[in-house]
Each structure stands twice: as structure tokens, then as C-alpha cells.
Write a protein that holds these residues in place. Structure first.
Motif, PDB file in Angstrom:
ATOM      1  N   ALA A 170       0.848  -1.188   0.000  1.00 36.76           N
ATOM      2  CA  ALA A 170       0.000   0.000   0.000  1.00 36.76           C
ATOM      3  C   ALA A 170       0.888   1.244   0.000  1.00 36.76           C
ATOM      4  CB  ALA A 170      -0.899   0.014   1.227  1.00 36.76           C
ATOM      5  N   VAL A 171       0.554   2.173  -0.873  1.00 33.83           N
ATOM      6  CA  VAL A 171       1.186   3.492  -0.871  1.00 33.83           C
ATOM      7  C   VAL A 171       0.213   4.451  -0.213  1.00 33.83           C
ATOM      8  CG1 VAL A 171       2.068   5.390  -2.275  1.00 33.83           C
ATOM      9  CG2 VAL A 171       2.558   3.024  -2.919  1.00 33.83           C
ATOM     10  N   THR A 172       0.645   5.103   0.862  1.00 37.94           N
ATOM     11  CA  THR A 172      -0.199   6.072   1.547  1.00 37.94           C
ATOM     12  C   THR A 172       0.442   7.453   1.467  1.00 37.94           C
ATOM     13  OG1 THR A 172       0.807   5.725   3.731  1.00 37.94           O
ATOM     14  CG2 THR A 172      -1.004   4.265   3.120  1.00 37.94           C
ATOM     15  N   LEU A 173      -0.404   8.465   1.473  1.00 36.24           N
ATOM     16  CA  LEU A 173       0.044   9.852   1.415  1.00 36.24           C
ATOM     17  C   LEU A 173      -0.418  10.559   2.675  1.00 36.24           C
ATOM     18  CD1 LEU A 173      -1.064  10.633  -2.267  1.00 36.24           C
ATOM     19  CD2 LEU A 173       1.185   9.834  -1.491  1.00 36.24           C
ATOM     20  N   ASN A 174       0.529  11.058   3.451  1.00 33.64           N
ATOM     21  CA  ASN A 174       0.205  11.723   4.719  1.00 33.64           C
ATOM     22  C   ASN A 174      -0.709  10.862   5.595  1.00 33.64           C
ATOM     23  OD1 ASN A 174       1.682  13.778   3.603  1.00 33.64           O
ATOM     24  ND2 ASN A 174      -0.032  15.184   3.335  1.00 33.64           N
ATOM     25  N   GLY A 175      -0.475   9.539   5.545  1.00 35.59           N
ATOM     26  CA  GLY A 175      -1.262   8.610   6.336  1.00 35.59           C
ATOM     27  C   GLY A 175      -2.567   8.186   5.708  1.00 35.59           C
ATOM     28  N   GLU A 176      -2.920   8.764   4.551  1.00 36.31           N
ATOM     29  CA  GLU A 176      -4.176   8.445   3.871  1.00 36.31           C
ATOM     30  C   GLU A 176      -3.923   7.394   2.799  1.00 36.31           C
ATOM     31  OE1 GLU A 176      -8.302   9.021   2.809  1.00 36.31           O
ATOM     32  OE2 GLU A 176      -7.170   9.956   4.439  1.00 36.31           O
ATOM     33  N   GLY A 177      -4.717   6.311   2.808  1.00 40.33           N
ATOM     34  CA  GLY A 177      -4.570   5.276   1.801  1.00 40.33           C
ATOM     35  C   GLY A 177      -4.788   5.825   0.403  1.00 40.33           C
ATOM     36  N   PHE A 178      -3.893   5.449  -0.525  1.00 46.41           N
ATOM     37  CA  PHE A 178      -4.011   5.949  -1.895  1.00 46.41           C
ATOM     38  C   PHE A 178      -4.112   4.834  -2.912  1.00 46.41           C
ATOM     39  CE2 PHE A 178      -2.390   7.629  -5.945  1.00 46.41           C
ATOM     40  CZ  PHE A 178      -3.231   8.715  -6.100  1.00 46.41           C
ATOM     41  N   ALA A 179      -3.235   3.856  -2.852  1.00 45.92           N
ATOM     42  CA  ALA A 179      -3.259   2.774  -3.835  1.00 45.92           C
ATOM     43  C   ALA A 179      -2.630   1.525  -3.240  1.00 45.92           C
ATOM     44  CB  ALA A 179      -2.511   3.179  -5.106  1.00 45.92           C
ATOM     45  N   VAL A 180      -3.079   0.364  -3.713  1.00 49.06           N
ATOM     46  CA  VAL A 180      -2.527  -0.917  -3.298  1.00 49.06           C
ATOM     47  C   VAL A 180      -2.083  -1.682  -4.530  1.00 49.06           C
ATOM     48  CG1 VAL A 180      -2.937  -3.096  -2.105  1.00 49.06           C
ATOM     49  CG2 VAL A 180      -4.026  -0.998  -1.272  1.00 49.06           C
ATOM     50  N   GLU A 226       9.801  17.401  -3.028  1.00 48.78           N
ATOM     51  CA  GLU A 226       8.460  17.543  -2.447  1.00 48.78           C
ATOM     52  C   GLU A 226       8.100  16.383  -1.518  1.00 48.78           C
ATOM     53  OE1 GLU A 226       5.412  18.389  -5.293  1.00 48.78           O
ATOM     54  OE2 GLU A 226       6.441  20.137  -6.098  1.00 48.78           O
ATOM     55  N   VAL A 227       9.012  15.450  -1.352  1.00 49.71           N
ATOM     56  CA  VAL A 227       8.797  14.342  -0.413  1.00 49.71           C
ATOM     57  C   VAL A 227       9.578  14.659   0.861  1.00 49.71           C
ATOM     58  CG1 VAL A 227       9.105  11.878   0.014  1.00 49.71           C
ATOM     59  CG2 VAL A 227       8.502  12.685  -2.287  1.00 49.71           C
ATOM     60  N   HIS A 228       8.867  14.892   1.959  1.00 45.09           N
ATOM     61  CA  HIS A 228       9.496  15.345   3.201  1.00 45.09           C
ATOM     62  C   HIS A 228       9.748  14.221   4.198  1.00 45.09           C
ATOM     63  CE1 HIS A 228       8.725  19.241   1.561  1.00 45.09           C
ATOM     64  NE2 HIS A 228       7.407  19.104   1.652  1.00 45.09           N
ATOM     65  N   GLY A 229       9.159  13.084   3.952  1.00 41.09           N
ATOM     66  CA  GLY A 229       9.368  11.952   4.849  1.00 41.09           C
ATOM     67  C   GLY A 229       8.921  10.667   4.187  1.00 41.09           C
ATOM     68  N   LEU A 230       9.521   9.560   4.606  1.00 46.12           N
ATOM     69  CA  LEU A 230       9.262   8.268   3.969  1.00 46.12           C
ATOM     70  C   LEU A 230       9.334   7.200   5.052  1.00 46.12           C
ATOM     71  CD1 LEU A 230       8.886   7.031   1.095  1.00 46.12           C
ATOM     72  CD2 LEU A 230      11.366   6.808   0.991  1.00 46.12           C
ATOM     73  N   THR A 231       8.238   6.471   5.261  1.00 44.24           N
ATOM     74  CA  THR A 231       8.190   5.486   6.337  1.00 44.24           C
ATOM     75  C   THR A 231       7.598   4.178   5.823  1.00 44.24           C
ATOM     76  OG1 THR A 231       7.727   7.297   7.874  1.00 44.24           O
ATOM     77  CG2 THR A 231       7.461   5.053   8.703  1.00 44.24           C
ATOM     78  N   LEU A 232       8.279   3.084   6.121  1.00 45.07           N
ATOM     79  CA  LEU A 232       7.806   1.757   5.715  1.00 45.07           C
ATOM     80  C   LEU A 232       7.313   1.002   6.938  1.00 45.07           C
ATOM     81  CD1 LEU A 232       9.426  -0.591   3.134  1.00 45.07           C
ATOM     82  CD2 LEU A 232       8.863  -1.497   5.402  1.00 45.07           C
ATOM     83  N   HIS A 233       6.160   0.344   6.817  1.00 44.51           N
ATOM     84  CA  HIS A 233       5.588  -0.454   7.903  1.00 44.51           C
ATOM     85  C   HIS A 233       5.252  -1.849   7.379  1.00 44.51           C
ATOM     86  CE1 HIS A 233       5.128   3.028  10.569  1.00 44.51           C
ATOM     87  NE2 HIS A 233       4.662   3.689   9.520  1.00 44.51           N
ATOM     88  N   GLU A 234       5.684  -2.866   8.111  1.00 41.59           N
ATOM     89  CA  GLU A 234       5.340  -4.235   7.762  1.00 41.59           C
ATOM     90  C   GLU A 234       4.141  -4.671   8.593  1.00 41.59           C
ATOM     91  OE1 GLU A 234       8.615  -6.912   7.851  1.00 41.59           O
ATOM     92  OE2 GLU A 234       9.963  -5.566   6.755  1.00 41.59           O
ATOM     93  N   HIS A 235       3.209  -5.370   7.932  1.00 38.04           N
ATOM     94  CA  HIS A 235       1.965  -5.771   8.593  1.00 38.04           C
ATOM     95  C   HIS A 235       1.788  -7.289   8.536  1.00 38.04           C
ATOM     96  CE1 HIS A 235       0.841  -1.513   8.637  1.00 38.04           C
ATOM     97  NE2 HIS A 235       1.234  -1.467   7.370  1.00 38.04           N
ATOM     98  N   GLY A 236       2.874  -8.029   8.718  1.00 35.21           N
ATOM     99  CA  GLY A 236       2.803  -9.481   8.699  1.00 35.21           C
ATOM    100  C   GLY A 236       2.332  -9.998   7.359  1.00 35.21           C
ATOM    101  N   GLU A 237       1.455 -10.980   7.408  1.00 38.37           N
ATOM    102  CA  GLU A 237       0.946 -11.585   6.174  1.00 38.37           C
ATOM    103  C   GLU A 237       0.026 -10.641   5.402  1.00 38.37           C
ATOM    104  OE1 GLU A 237      -0.846 -15.304   7.059  1.00 38.37           O
ATOM    105  OE2 GLU A 237       1.040 -16.276   7.660  1.00 38.37           O
ATOM    106  N   GLU A 238      -0.421  -9.561   6.037  1.00 34.11           N
ATOM    107  CA  GLU A 238      -1.315  -8.631   5.348  1.00 34.11           C
ATOM    108  C   GLU A 238      -0.589  -7.783   4.316  1.00 34.11           C
ATOM    109  OE1 GLU A 238      -3.352  -6.327   8.233  1.00 34.11           O
ATOM    110  OE2 GLU A 238      -4.531  -8.017   8.995  1.00 34.11           O
ATOM    111  N   GLY A 239       0.727  -7.653   4.440  1.00 32.32           N
ATOM    112  CA  GLY A 239       1.467  -6.887   3.453  1.00 32.32           C
ATOM    113  C   GLY A 239       2.313  -5.792   4.068  1.00 32.32           C
ATOM    114  N   ILE A 240       2.636  -4.813   3.262  1.00 36.22           N
ATOM    115  CA  ILE A 240       3.539  -3.728   3.640  1.00 36.22           C
ATOM    116  C   ILE A 240       2.940  -2.406   3.183  1.00 36.22           C
ATOM    117  CG2 ILE A 240       5.881  -2.795   3.346  1.00 36.22           C
ATOM    118  CD1 ILE A 240       6.767  -5.651   2.594  1.00 36.22           C
TER     119      ILE A 240
END
Length: 254
Positions: A29-39, A66-80
Motif C-alpha cells: 500500500a502506498v499512503t500519502l500523509n497517512g491516507e490510503g491511496f493505492a494498493v 516535495e517528499v518530506h518523509g518516507l516510512t515503511l511499515h510491515e503488517h505481517g501476512e497482510e502486506g507492507i
């Protein structure tokens, strides 16, 4: 063949399959400012590069500045998930054309809210001199030598490389051709070096041309014949477009 063993023997086929490593594929999942955008379904490697490249090639942001921060989160079998922190103006513009989709690894346009969004308005490039075909051929060979994941899994992965002159800045791989190109574009943007050539192992449809133009890359080289729309868009937007037969024989379309 072993005596008495059919080429279609199921036990023999099963043992062959079990001995091979298969390319991984997970929801990203790519999120923007914490908002879901695309999977997307993607190979779980170089995902920070993927998120940046996707944001640039889809004109969500104009560049890495224009990208001020970048954070990756792993969610187990649900994805990243990968979150991009961007300014409010590009964020709200992006949300207006938000993709409510689970993109497949083979398609970068599935599920768009509007057909018109598939052919977004592009800002033409300034005409750039095209590299010599000998240089492109050499770069193709160098890129293939750096396809480490493809070697590990015995195939099944696309690759894309971004270059500055004759220097390869990055090679990125993914089960999806759009994903591989976005990863490479993101790696190029994050390197801080100018990118004037992107090479990909895939066929060329119109969306790859749109990505190259949006990322402001002057030349795109692909390993297969492009579509008629891809050539039309390349010509209209001053993109040098080459196709080749495994890097050895070339056709320049624009």
C-alpha cells in the motif's frame, strides 16, 4: 530422460517445482500523509524507491524535493505499507483522483476512477539528444548482469535501470513491469543525480511513456515493440523512444 519415466510424470514434475525458489509477491500500500491511496501486488524489495518513483511518475509530486518523509511499515501476512509525507496542495490534488484499487502485477492502470485519467495531460520534454545505440546495447548488458533477484529465482522478474550518460545509477527488479520502472525512477530521484535514460526489460505500452515523461527522462529504451499509442505519445512529448531485440538490434520510434 530416465527409462520408464514420462515427461509428464506428476511426481517428477512436483519434485522439480519444489526445488525452485519462487519470486515473492505481496500487497503493498502506498499512503500519502497517512491516507490510503493505492494498493499494488509487488516484489517486497526497494519499496521506498517504489513509493517515490510512483509518486513522481504519476505526477503526485514534481520531484524528490516535495517528499518530506518516507516510512515503511510491515503488517505481517497482510502486506507492507509505505507512507510519503508531502505538502498539502499535492496531497489534496492526489486525493481527488485517488485510485481505489488493488493493482495487479501486470497492469498499472486497473481500477482508475475515470477513463480520462488513463491519458492524463503531459508537459512535453525539452528535446534531448538521443544516445547512440551502441551505448544503449552496452547498458542493456550491464543491467542484465545486475539482475540479482532474477538470478536467485531463475527468472520471472522484470528489471529497469536509470542512467546518467553511460553510468547506471540503479537497477531495480519486480514481478511487475510498472513497479520495476517506478522503483528505478525512485532510486534515481533519491540519488540526487540527473537521469537521462531509463531502460526496461518489458514491452512498452502508453503508460510507460507517460511515466518517463512525467519523471522528465529524455530517453526510454524497451525490449519489445511499443504500441501505436506509446509511439504517438512519445512523439508528441519529445521523448526519445527505442525498442530493441534483447539489446542487439534497435528501432528508434521518436
Amino acid at each position: 530422460m530416465e527409462p520408464g519415466l514420462s515427461i509428464l510424470d506428476p511426481e517428477r514434475q512436483a519434485s522439480i517445482a519444489d526445488s525452485r525458489k519462487l519470486p515473492p509477491e505481496v500487497p503493498v500500500a502506498v499512503t500519502l500523509n497517512g491516507e490510503g491511496f493505492a494498493v499494488f501486488m509487488a516484489t517486497p524489495r526497494d519499496l521506498e524507491d517504489f513509493a517515490v518513483g510512483f509518486a513522481i511518475s504519476e505526477t503526485i509530486v514534481s520531484g524528490i524535493q516535495e517528499v518530506h518523509g518516507l516510512t515503511l511499515h510491515e503488517h505481517g501476512e497482510e502486506g507492507i505499507s509505505v507512507n510519503l509525507d508531502i505538502d498539502d496542495e499535492p496531497f489534496f490534488t492526489a486525493i481527488k483522483r485517488k485510485r481505489l484499487l488493488t493493482g495487479t502485477s501486470g497492469c498499472g492502470l486497473c481500477g482508475l476512477d475515470s477513463i480520462r485519467a488513463a491519458l492524463r495531460t503531459l508537459t512535453p520534454l525539452s528535446p534531448q539528444p538521443a544516445p547512440k545505440t551502441e551505448s544503449i546495447s552496452t547498458t542493456f548488458e550491464a543491467m542484465q548482469a545486475e539482475q540479482t533477484l532474477n538470478g536467485i529465482y531463475g527468472g520471472g522478474l522484470h528489471a529497469s535501470a536509470v542512467c546518467c550518460g553511460d553510468q547506471i545509477l540503479a537497477v531495480r527488479e519486480d514481478i511487475g513491469r510498472h513497479n520495476a520502472m517506478d522503483k528505478a525512477l525512485g532510486a534515481g530521484a533519491r540519488s540526487g543525480e540527473p537521469v537521462d535514460l531509463v531502460i526496461t526489460t518489458s514491452r512498452c505500452s502508453s503508460d510507460l511513456v507517460q511515466k518517463a515523461v512525467s519523471a522528465r527522462v529524455g530517453t526510454l529504451a524497451v525490449m519489445a515493440t511499443p504500441s501505436d499509442l506509446a509511439v504517438k505519445l512519445a512523439q508528441e512529448n519529445c521523448l526519445n523512444l527505442f525498442s530493441c531485440n534483447r539489446g542487439y538490434s534497435f528501432t528508434r520510434y521518436s
